[in-house]
Structures are given as C-alpha cells and as structure tokens.
Motif scaffolding. Structure first.
Motif, PDB file in Angstrom:
ATOM      1  N   ALA A 139       0.753  -1.106   0.017  1.00 61.98           N
ATOM      2  CA  ALA A 139       0.053   0.155   0.050  1.00 61.98           C
ATOM      3  C   ALA A 139       0.792   1.242   0.027  1.00 61.98           C
ATOM      4  O   ALA A 139       0.507   2.163  -0.562  1.00 61.98           O
ATOM      5  CB  ALA A 139      -1.001   0.030   1.153  1.00 61.98           C
ATOM      6  N   PHE A 140       2.042   1.347   0.689  1.00 66.40           N
ATOM      7  CA  PHE A 140       2.894   2.399   0.922  1.00 66.40           C
ATOM      8  C   PHE A 140       3.535   2.583  -0.477  1.00 66.40           C
ATOM      9  O   PHE A 140       3.627   3.859  -0.905  1.00 66.40           O
ATOM     10  CB  PHE A 140       3.819   2.149   2.183  1.00 66.40           C
ATOM     11  CG  PHE A 140       4.750   3.506   2.393  1.00 66.40           C
ATOM     12  CD1 PHE A 140       4.065   4.619   2.801  1.00 66.40           C
ATOM     13  CD2 PHE A 140       6.078   3.269   1.950  1.00 66.40           C
ATOM     14  CE1 PHE A 140       5.086   5.750   3.083  1.00 66.40           C
ATOM     15  CE2 PHE A 140       6.727   4.273   2.166  1.00 66.40           C
ATOM     16  CZ  PHE A 140       6.260   5.516   2.893  1.00 66.40           C
ATOM     17  N   TRP A 166      -2.781  12.098   3.141  1.00 71.70           N
ATOM     18  CA  TRP A 166      -3.298  11.261   4.081  1.00 71.70           C
ATOM     19  C   TRP A 166      -4.515  12.354   4.995  1.00 71.70           C
ATOM     20  O   TRP A 166      -5.692  11.846   5.012  1.00 71.70           O
ATOM     21  CB  TRP A 166      -2.219  10.827   5.314  1.00 71.70           C
ATOM     22  CG  TRP A 166      -3.009  10.168   6.442  1.00 71.70           C
ATOM     23  CD1 TRP A 166      -2.954  10.301   7.735  1.00 71.70           C
ATOM     24  CD2 TRP A 166      -3.822   9.020   6.320  1.00 71.70           C
ATOM     25  NE1 TRP A 166      -3.524   9.425   8.738  1.00 71.70           N
ATOM     26  CE2 TRP A 166      -4.294   8.771   7.735  1.00 71.70           C
ATOM     27  CE3 TRP A 166      -4.511   8.188   5.647  1.00 71.70           C
ATOM     28  CZ2 TRP A 166      -5.126   7.699   8.251  1.00 71.70           C
ATOM     29  CZ3 TRP A 166      -5.258   7.260   5.851  1.00 71.70           C
ATOM     30  CH2 TRP A 166      -5.669   7.037   7.253  1.00 71.70           C
ATOM     31  N   ARG A 167      -4.207  13.426   5.137  1.00 72.51           N
ATOM     32  CA  ARG A 167      -5.054  14.218   5.900  1.00 72.51           C
ATOM     33  C   ARG A 167      -6.262  14.837   5.025  1.00 72.51           C
ATOM     34  O   ARG A 167      -7.623  14.839   5.156  1.00 72.51           O
ATOM     35  CB  ARG A 167      -4.367  15.652   6.551  1.00 72.51           C
ATOM     36  CG  ARG A 167      -3.571  15.293   7.365  1.00 72.51           C
ATOM     37  CD  ARG A 167      -2.920  16.599   8.129  1.00 72.51           C
ATOM     38  NE  ARG A 167      -1.973  16.972   7.365  1.00 72.51           N
ATOM     39  CZ  ARG A 167      -0.530  16.798   7.367  1.00 72.51           C
ATOM     40  NH1 ARG A 167      -0.055  15.856   8.239  1.00 72.51           N
ATOM     41  NH2 ARG A 167       0.251  17.366   6.605  1.00 72.51           N
ATOM     42  N   LYS A 168      -5.859  15.114   3.637  1.00 75.64           N
ATOM     43  CA  LYS A 168      -6.885  15.472   2.676  1.00 75.64           C
ATOM     44  C   LYS A 168      -7.873  14.251   2.508  1.00 75.64           C
ATOM     45  O   LYS A 168      -9.126  14.516   2.181  1.00 75.64           O
ATOM     46  CB  LYS A 168      -6.087  15.959   1.551  1.00 75.64           C
ATOM     47  CG  LYS A 168      -6.949  16.209   0.235  1.00 75.64           C
ATOM     48  CD  LYS A 168      -7.694  17.712   0.734  1.00 75.64           C
ATOM     49  CE  LYS A 168      -8.602  18.093  -0.395  1.00 75.64           C
ATOM     50  NZ  LYS A 168      -9.476  19.417   0.114  1.00 75.64           N
ATOM     51  N   VAL A 169      -7.539  13.223   2.237  1.00 70.89           N
ATOM     52  CA  VAL A 169      -8.267  12.076   1.662  1.00 70.89           C
ATOM     53  C   VAL A 169      -9.237  11.719   2.970  1.00 70.89           C
ATOM     54  O   VAL A 169     -10.361  11.235   2.683  1.00 70.89           O
ATOM     55  CB  VAL A 169      -7.360  10.798   1.273  1.00 70.89           C
ATOM     56  CG1 VAL A 169      -6.978  10.153   2.403  1.00 70.89           C
ATOM     57  CG2 VAL A 169      -8.279   9.886   0.438  1.00 70.89           C
ATOM     58  N   GLN A 170      -8.962  12.047   4.212  1.00 68.86           N
ATOM     59  CA  GLN A 170      -9.865  11.738   5.502  1.00 68.86           C
ATOM     60  C   GLN A 170     -10.870  12.944   5.472  1.00 68.86           C
ATOM     61  O   GLN A 170     -12.104  12.491   5.839  1.00 68.86           O
ATOM     62  CB  GLN A 170      -8.960  11.521   6.656  1.00 68.86           C
ATOM     63  CG  GLN A 170      -8.066  10.677   6.826  1.00 68.86           C
ATOM     64  CD  GLN A 170      -7.206  10.661   8.337  1.00 68.86           C
ATOM     65  OE1 GLN A 170      -7.655  10.272   9.133  1.00 68.86           O
ATOM     66  NE2 GLN A 170      -6.162  11.335   8.013  1.00 68.86           N
ATOM     67  N   SER A 171     -10.496  14.234   4.930  1.00 67.90           N
ATOM     68  CA  SER A 171     -11.484  15.076   5.071  1.00 67.90           C
ATOM     69  C   SER A 171     -12.733  15.062   3.920  1.00 67.90           C
ATOM     70  O   SER A 171     -13.415  15.893   3.970  1.00 67.90           O
ATOM     71  CB  SER A 171     -10.814  16.409   4.873  1.00 67.90           C
ATOM     72  OG  SER A 171     -10.290  16.551   3.608  1.00 67.90           O
ATOM     73  N   TYR A 186      -4.923   2.363   4.915  1.00 65.61           N
ATOM     74  CA  TYR A 186      -3.923   3.393   5.129  1.00 65.61           C
ATOM     75  C   TYR A 186      -3.806   3.828   6.440  1.00 65.61           C
ATOM     76  O   TYR A 186      -3.029   4.992   6.698  1.00 65.61           O
ATOM     77  CB  TYR A 186      -3.764   4.270   4.043  1.00 65.61           C
ATOM     78  CG  TYR A 186      -3.843   3.761   2.564  1.00 65.61           C
ATOM     79  CD1 TYR A 186      -2.582   3.813   1.872  1.00 65.61           C
ATOM     80  CD2 TYR A 186      -4.983   3.465   1.955  1.00 65.61           C
ATOM     81  CE1 TYR A 186      -2.563   3.149   0.724  1.00 65.61           C
ATOM     82  CE2 TYR A 186      -5.156   3.026   0.579  1.00 65.61           C
ATOM     83  CZ  TYR A 186      -3.783   2.735  -0.100  1.00 65.61           C
ATOM     84  OH  TYR A 186      -3.621   2.344  -1.338  1.00 65.61           O
ATOM     85  N   GLY A 187      -4.470   3.161   7.164  1.00 65.88           N
ATOM     86  CA  GLY A 187      -4.380   3.606   8.708  1.00 65.88           C
ATOM     87  C   GLY A 187      -3.079   3.830   9.560  1.00 65.88           C
ATOM     88  O   GLY A 187      -2.822   4.356  10.113  1.00 65.88           O
ATOM     89  N   PHE A 188      -2.216   2.988   8.819  1.00 67.72           N
ATOM     90  CA  PHE A 188      -0.860   2.545   9.520  1.00 67.72           C
ATOM     91  C   PHE A 188      -0.032   4.039   9.247  1.00 67.72           C
ATOM     92  O   PHE A 188       0.742   4.454  10.060  1.00 67.72           O
ATOM     93  CB  PHE A 188       0.049   1.595   8.726  1.00 67.72           C
ATOM     94  CG  PHE A 188       0.172   1.789   7.189  1.00 67.72           C
ATOM     95  CD1 PHE A 188       1.242   2.361   7.064  1.00 67.72           C
ATOM     96  CD2 PHE A 188      -0.520   1.272   6.443  1.00 67.72           C
ATOM     97  CE1 PHE A 188       1.692   2.612   5.700  1.00 67.72           C
ATOM     98  CE2 PHE A 188      -0.159   1.513   4.814  1.00 67.72           C
ATOM     99  CZ  PHE A 188       0.864   2.107   4.697  1.00 67.72           C
TER     100      PHE A 188
END
Length: 403
Positions: free
Chosen positions: A327-328, A356-361, A373-375
C-alpha cells in the motif's frame, strides 16, 4: 478532485473516503518525527529498529546518473517540421538518481556509487544529490574530461517521449557504473537493476555481508526471457518486475501465477499490476497480499517504478506487514505521477502527510478502504500550513554567477 488521490476500492474505481476525524498526534510526538533541515527527511521510518551496531547506510546503489531536462505543458506531441513551445521546464538528476532521491526523501540513509562528468551538468547533479537530498556520494567519482549523459523528456497527455545522448564512458567511469567500488559499503539493503546475461560482482559481495538485495529488471531486448540469464537473482531477497515481465520470464498467463513461480528463484516476489495495483508473495512466511491502486490523474509516469521500489524497500526495512508495504509503495508511486519529472516528483513525508489528511476530509469515503492506509496515522508529521496539492520547486540550471 483527482488530486486528492481517490483510493480505488473496486474494479469499477468507486472513490473512497471516510470520517473526517483527524489522526494528527499531539504533544511531543513519536520518536521518528523530527525537524527536517536541508537534505534531511522529516521522518525516520526505521527509528524503531535502529541499533548502535547498524551498518552506516540503509541502502546502497550504483548506476548511471543522467541530467534530465523535462519539458512540460505541451498540448500534444511535437509535429515534424514545426516548433513547439513548452509552458514549463525543469532540470534534475536522473537515471539511478531517481531511485536514490526517492529513498532519501523517505528518510533512508542512502549511499550512491556513480560516475559524474566533469562538466557543469555533472557538477549540478552532484550538488543536487549531495547538498539538496543528503545522499552520500563518497563511493562516487568525478571523471575528468567526460561529458554527462543527458535525457530530454517531453511530457504530454499522461505519457512521455525521451531522447538521450551520452559519450562512451572511459574505463574509470565504466568501472564505477558496473559496480565499483570492489567492496561496496555495509548497508541494510541494496537496490540492483538486473541485466540479462550479465553479472554485477558487487551484488554477490553485498549479499555476502548480509545486505538485503532488492532487484528490478528492464525489458529483455534479446527476447529470450530466460531466468537463468539473471544469474544475480540468486543473491537477491526480493524481485520486483511488472506483470508483463513476470509472465514472460515464467511462461505463465497470469501475473499472480507468475509471482508464485518466481518463488523458485527468490524468497519474495512483487509483481506490479499497473492500474490494478500490486501483488506479492513471501516464500519464507507463506504470506501473500494484493493491494489495489490509487486512482489519480497521471501527468508524467517518469520514475514511478523507482518510487514504488523505494516505498517497498522502506516498509520492508521497517518491518511492516506485506500488505502495508504494498500500500505504501503504491501510494508513493501514485503521488509521484501527479508531478512532472523523475527525481523531481519523488514524494517526501510532507506530501504523504498532506495526502493522508486530505483524503480523510473528503465526505463519503469508504471507512474500510481508508483503513487500509491507517498505518500512516502514526508516521506522518504533524499538519503544516501548506496548501494541497503540494508543488515542489522545479530547479533549473543557471544563475551561478552574480549579475
């Protein structure tokens, strides 16, 4: 909004997203985070596994450094007999420098053995790698009277056209490019590009010292596709061909079947599947994993394969599970194709953290897909006041003398 990097969850490319809860750490933060100076990554992904008797370098590699000149902003391919104007241009070290830069930006201590021309191009590439990226060039040499090889790349419609030029390297340069020095430095890992029918003595030497060798391979122009011709594969821990290469070498019709067939020759096989992601199988643990690709708008695929390998090496040395490594690696490659150039486009931890921050928002993400991708939550640096999408500076040669 393709620049956010939608996570592909199905073959129908359904976009994913998730809760907008922030995973940013508070307080002092994990030990692997630190202030990054010039040529220094923000994150040390190997912080948890480092010990006083470690090798001085995380990764060693050798090969040819090109000066890459990239023309961007072309609406179409150049037409014979006409003049085309590009809206942008960048210059950067290329060739093996793509891999070295990708590794260094991910926080690995990287050592490179390469021959550099004694011209301005060679000086520029040396400075960009040593000063700009913090890459160790102590095994490298500047070869007097030798001109640096050059590649001009024109990017348009998500593809690229390249023209290269170089002079025949003198014996000193050839020795370095073919694996000198005689005794490669101690390193946790090495990345090698295998050539059919040709041995590189440094690979066996490195492996004998406990260095874990990760190998890729180029297209076999001979058409033989004979694994016996890849003699150095016997010294490698992992082999990372693309699907077409893997199937041709194993005489199979399925890339996953090819990966399993490769286990007769190497402990760990990783086969990249293009838009479908990647598949890997580990003979030692019996572990297998498949991770889908991240759907992005590809502006320039130059160097994406190098970035994928760098991401996989990083995760392997850090001891991550196989699926997390895939994944990484896929994420770093996806981020790289959204920018122009080879080493120019290699992402660092700022880019990874911003993604990572953008895709969560983004509302509506599939929590299960985002969990893949939680790691990253415990790895990425704290949020910075930087816009998304991020744009790296595009260096060009010049302005050395004051006006």
């Amino acid at each position: 909004m393709v620049q956010t990097g939608w996570i592909r969850t199905t073959r129908r490319e359904r976009p994913v997203i998730a809760s907008s809860a922030s995973n940013a750490s508070t307080g002092k933060g994990p030990s692997h985070l630190g202030a990054a100076g010039p040529g220094q990554a923000q994150v040390d992904p190997l912080a948890a596994v480092r010990a006083p008797d470690d090798p001085p370098w995380d990764v060693y590699l050798t090969g040819t450094v090109f000066l890459d000149i990239i023309f961007t902003g072309l609406d179409s391919a150049p037409v014979r007999g006409t003049e085309s104007w590009a809206r942008g241009m960048g210059s950067s070290p290329g060739g093996v420098a793509n891999m070295a830069t990708a590794l260094a930006r991910l926080g690995l201590k990287t050592s490179l053995a390469a021959a550099f021309g004694s011209d301005h191009y060679g000086e520029y590439c040396w400075d960009a790698l040593a000063q700009g990226e913090g890459i160790d060039l102590s095994p490298s040499r500047t070869v007097a009277g030798w001109h640096s090889p050059v590649t001009v790349s024109m990017a348009y419609e998500g593809e690229r056209t390249m023209v290269s030029h170089g002079h025949e390297p003198p014996p000193e340069a050839a020795m370095i490019q073919e694996g000198a020095p005689d005794c490669p430095p101690r390193a946790r890992a090495a990345v090698a590009s295998l050539e059919p029918g040709k041995r590189a003595p440094w690979i066996a030497q490195a492996a004998s010292k406990g260095t874990r060798v990760f190998a890729d391979v180029g297209w076999d122009d001979t058409g033989a596709w004979d694994l016996a011709g890849l003699a150095d594969l016997a010294h490698c821990e992992a082999f990372l061909p693309n699907a077409e290469e893997a199937m041709r070498y194993t005489r199979t019709s399925c890339p996953r079947e090819a990966a399993h067939a490769l286990l007769e020759h190497v402990p760990l096989a990783v086969v990249t599947l293009g838009a479908e992601g990647a598949y890997a199988v580990d003979r030692r643990t019996g572990e297998s994993a498949e991770v889908p690709a991240i759907a992005v708008e590809a502006l320039d695929p130059t160097g994406a394969g190098d970035v994928f390998v760098a991401g996989f090496v990083t995760g392997t040395l850090a001891g991550w599970p196989l699926a997390d490594r895939l994944a990484f690696a896929g994420l770093t490659a996806a981020l790289s194709v959204q920018e122009f150039g080879g080493s120019l486009s290699a992402p660092g931890w700022s880019e990874i953290g911003a993604w990572w921050r953008k895709v969560q928002s983004v509302a509506g993400q599939d929590p299960a897909a985002l969990e893949r991708y939680g790691f990253l939550a415990d790895l990425v640096p704290a949020e910075q006041a930087r816009p998304w999408p991020l744009r790296r500076a595009v260096p060009t040669i010049g302005f050395r003398r004051s006006a």
